[in-house]
Design a protein around this motif. Structure first.
Motif, short mmCIF file in Angstrom:
data_model
loop_
_atom_site.label_atom_id
_atom_site.label_comp_id
_atom_site.label_asym_id
_atom_site.label_seq_id
_atom_site.Cartn_x
_atom_site.Cartn_y
_atom_site.Cartn_z
N SER A 2 0.62 -1.43 -0.15
CA SER A 2 0.10 -0.40 0.25
C SER A 2 1.01 1.20 0.02
O SER A 2 0.99 2.40 -0.68
N GLN A 3 1.99 1.57 0.47
CA GLN A 3 2.80 2.46 -0.03
C GLN A 3 3.02 2.97 -1.05
O GLN A 3 3.68 3.54 -1.29
N ILE A 4 3.60 1.72 -1.63
CA ILE A 4 4.23 1.88 -3.12
C ILE A 4 3.00 2.35 -3.99
O ILE A 4 2.95 3.04 -4.59
N ALA A 5 1.53 1.51 -3.65
CA ALA A 5 0.20 2.09 -4.25
C ALA A 5 0.68 3.40 -3.96
O ALA A 5 -0.28 4.78 -5.11
N ALA A 6 0.28 3.87 -3.09
CA ALA A 6 0.05 5.29 -2.66
C ALA A 6 1.41 6.18 -2.92
O ALA A 6 0.47 7.09 -4.09
N LYS A 7 1.88 5.94 -3.20
CA LYS A 7 3.23 6.57 -4.00
C LYS A 7 2.80 6.83 -5.49
O LYS A 7 2.69 7.71 -6.11
N GLU A 8 2.24 6.07 -6.32
CA GLU A 8 1.89 5.70 -7.59
C GLU A 8 0.79 6.62 -7.51
O GLU A 8 0.23 6.81 -8.77
N PHE A 9 -0.65 6.06 -6.76
CA PHE A 9 -1.68 7.06 -6.81
C PHE A 9 -1.21 8.62 -6.90
O PHE A 9 -1.74 10.05 -7.62
N SER A 46 -4.69 3.16 12.74
CA SER A 46 -4.20 4.25 12.20
C SER A 46 -2.62 3.64 11.86
O SER A 46 -1.59 4.65 11.54
N PRO A 47 -2.72 2.60 11.94
CA PRO A 47 -1.18 1.98 11.90
C PRO A 47 -0.98 2.22 10.28
O PRO A 47 -0.08 1.94 9.53
N LEU A 48 -1.95 1.89 10.01
CA LEU A 48 -2.12 1.89 8.55
C LEU A 48 -1.65 3.66 7.82
O LEU A 48 -0.93 3.55 6.94
N THR A 49 -2.85 4.00 8.59
CA THR A 49 -2.68 5.52 8.29
C THR A 49 -0.89 6.19 8.14
O THR A 49 -0.57 7.23 7.44
N LYS A 53 4.22 8.95 6.07
CA LYS A 53 5.32 8.82 5.76
C LYS A 53 6.04 8.76 4.21
O LYS A 53 7.27 9.34 3.69
N VAL A 54 4.57 7.88 3.51
CA VAL A 54 5.55 8.18 1.91
C VAL A 54 4.98 8.85 0.67
O VAL A 54 5.40 8.64 -0.20
N VAL A 55 4.14 9.91 1.48
CA VAL A 55 2.84 10.45 0.54
C VAL A 55 2.63 12.04 1.12
O VAL A 55 3.37 12.28 2.20
N SER A 56 2.58 13.11 0.50
CA SER A 56 2.69 14.19 1.24
C SER A 56 0.74 14.72 0.58
O SER A 56 0.85 15.94 1.18
N ALA A 90 -1.85 13.71 17.17
CA ALA A 90 -0.72 12.43 17.23
C ALA A 90 -0.07 12.39 15.69
O ALA A 90 0.68 11.66 14.92
N GLU A 91 -0.68 13.60 15.00
CA GLU A 91 -0.51 13.27 13.23
C GLU A 91 -0.71 11.52 12.49
O GLU A 91 0.66 11.12 11.79
N LYS A 92 -1.70 10.80 13.58
CA LYS A 92 -1.98 9.33 12.82
C LYS A 92 -2.96 10.48 11.21
O LYS A 92 -3.09 8.86 10.76
#
Length: 175
Positions: free
Chosen positions: A80-87, A116-119, A124-127, A148-150
């Motif tokens: 999902s981190q890879i997917a998030a960056k691609e999206f 929240s662990p997922l978000t 950490k990988v998208v802006s 808590a910036e979750k």
């Protein structure tokens, strides 16, 4: 600056079609839409491009992502981190994070904001902004997750569905 009234949200969670393409549990294809993570994201990226071609670059485009299957051989947070960056590169403006094939809950967690662990990992990988969902009904729990910036935003769909005055009461409670 106010929030736009209109948006489009592409749904790729809870076993719906795009989630089936993303998850290796259901995607057993051997063509360009199966196998590697990038192949499993191909249809998503084609749909994002098609929607952007119609609505333009200034229109809010969200994607609801089933970010973990919670099952061996399924979608992992690393996928999902890879997917998030691609999206994000493709033009998604907000990611709305949820669970996946196991439904709307995170196994073994009953706390509000159980995704929240997922978000946190995706942030950490998208802006772009990330929405936290997962059983949030208490305004203080929502505020605590934000502080808590979750997540950048909180999804409270079920709370609002059960109480149409939830938002008003939340504002009054947090004053």
């Amino acid at each position: 600056m106010g929030f736009p009234v209109s948006k489009v949200e592409i749904h790729s969670a809870h076993g719906y079609l795009l989630n089936q393409f993303f998850s290796p549990l259901s995607n057993k294809r051997t063509d360009e839409y199966g196998g590697t993570i990038h192949n499993r994201l191909r249809l998503h990226l084609q749909i994002i491009a098609a929607v952007k071609a119609v609505v333009g670059n200034d229109f809010p485009l969200l994607l609801r992502l089933g970010a973990c299957d919670y099952k061996e051989g399924g979608i992992t947070i690393e996928d999902s981190q890879i997917a998030a960056k691609e999206f994000e590169k493709a033009g998604i403006t907000i990611l709305d994070i949820s669970g996946s094939f196991l439904g709307y809950k995170s196994p073994g967690s009953s706390e509000q904001g159980y995704f929240s662990p997922l978000t946190e990992a995706i942030k950490k990988v998208v802006s772009i902004p990330v929405i936290l969902t997962g059983g949030i009904t208490d305004p203080q729990a929502a505020e605590k997750s934000l502080l808590a910036e979750k997540a950048d935003l909180i999804g409270v769909g079920r709370a609002v569905q059960q109480d149409s005055q939830w938002a008003k009461q939340a504002i009054e409670t947090l004053r």
